[in-house]
Design a protein around this motif. Structure first.
Motif: not given
Length: 293
Positions: A127-132, A253-260
């Motif tokens: 599976l994948l983990d996603a964090q914002v 929101k603009p400038d957020d970072i998503l890590y997967v």
């Protein structure tokens, strides 16, 4: 014989066919003298079932095997809960395609009996983990067996983002979004977006752009251990949604970072002997059979 004594059941809600199959399954397991535990939400459609009930998370702790009666959507929800406990999961198809729920209701007693008698194989799926993150602080997370998708939500407009893989800049893009798929997910939404089908035994993550604003943008396949980082563009007028297996988990929101990243725990998917991924593809996707067959 196997050590499967405590059998958990999860069913597709809102489906009369799934309810009928669940009732048959309960009767069959009862006849075999097994302890049946029904997920509490599933129990609401099985009146007077007379079995123990438990939450989905609790099923993973007390069951030796969990059987999901429904479609791939039902399996996705079960997988996210049960991968943490490592409980094996068997799927009986009461949905449409059934890539993950591969046992037909017509042969349910036979195939479930084979599994209970020890004639099965276990396939592990990651599976994948996603964090914002926003201003270096986490604001939301989720996990997915199929895919993590960045998309504009209800807004009909493109979004801008930058893609990094293992810290290396890949590209800036204007598009309708990006699908980040496991091998399991490459036969789902990513396939509709023009992505490749990846065998579930391959340790890889597929990135599929959604209607990119350039003809040169193509799907990318990277190693399963890769870190995917997406920087949401600061000039976006829309607030991109981050969805896991089709369910919105974070509105960025603009400038957020998503890590997967790949999740440490894996789903243990049970198949009766003879399961063949390519045969499933032929059946579900309408591929041609061998010449003269």
């Amino acid at each position: 014989m196997t050590s499967f004594k405590n059998i958990g059941l999860i069913g597709r809600l809102g489906s009369a066919r799934a309810v009928d199959t669940l009732k048959r399954l309960v009767r069959y397991l009862d006849k075999r003298g097994l302890h049946v535990i029904i997920e509490d939400r599933t129990a609401t459609v099985l009146l007077d079932h007379g079995q123990q009930e438990a939450s989905r998370d609790r099923l993973g702790e007390i069951c030796d095997l969990v059987i999901v009666v429904g479609g791939d959507g039902s399996m996705l929800g079960a997988a996210r809960a049960l991968c943490l406990s490592g409980t094996p999961v068997l799927g009986i198809n009461r949905g449409r395609l059934g890539f993950l729920t591969d046992v037909s209701p017509d042969e349910m007693e036979v195939k479930v009996g084979e599994v209970l008698d020890g004639h099965f194989e276990i396939e592990e799926r990651f599976l994948l983990d996603a964090q914002v993150y926003r201003n270096d602080m986490p604001v939301g997370d989720g996990d997915a067996l199929n895919d993590v998708v960045v998309h504009p939500g209800k807004a009909v407009r493109m979004i801008e983002f930058e893609l990094f893989i293992d810290g290396q800049f890949v590209y800036s893009q204007r598009s309708d979004g990006l699908i980040i798929a496991t091998p399991t997910g490459t036969t789902a939404y990513a396939l509709s977006g023009g992505g490749p089908i990846v065998h579930p035994g391959i340790d890889a993550i597929t990135l599929v752009p959604m209607f990119p604003h350039t003809l040169s943008s193509r799907p990318i396949v990277v190693g399963g251990g890769s870190e995917i980082r997406i920087h949401i563009g600061e000039t976006n007028e829309a607030y991109p949604h981050v969805s896991c297996d089709g369910q919105t988990r974070v509105v960025s929101k603009p400038d957020d970072i998503l890590y997967v990243r790949r999740k440490p725990q894996r789903l243990k998917l049970v198949h009766p002997f003879g399961h063949n991924f390519y045969e499933v593809c032929r059946s579900k996707l309408g591929w041609s059979s061998r010449l003269g067959a």
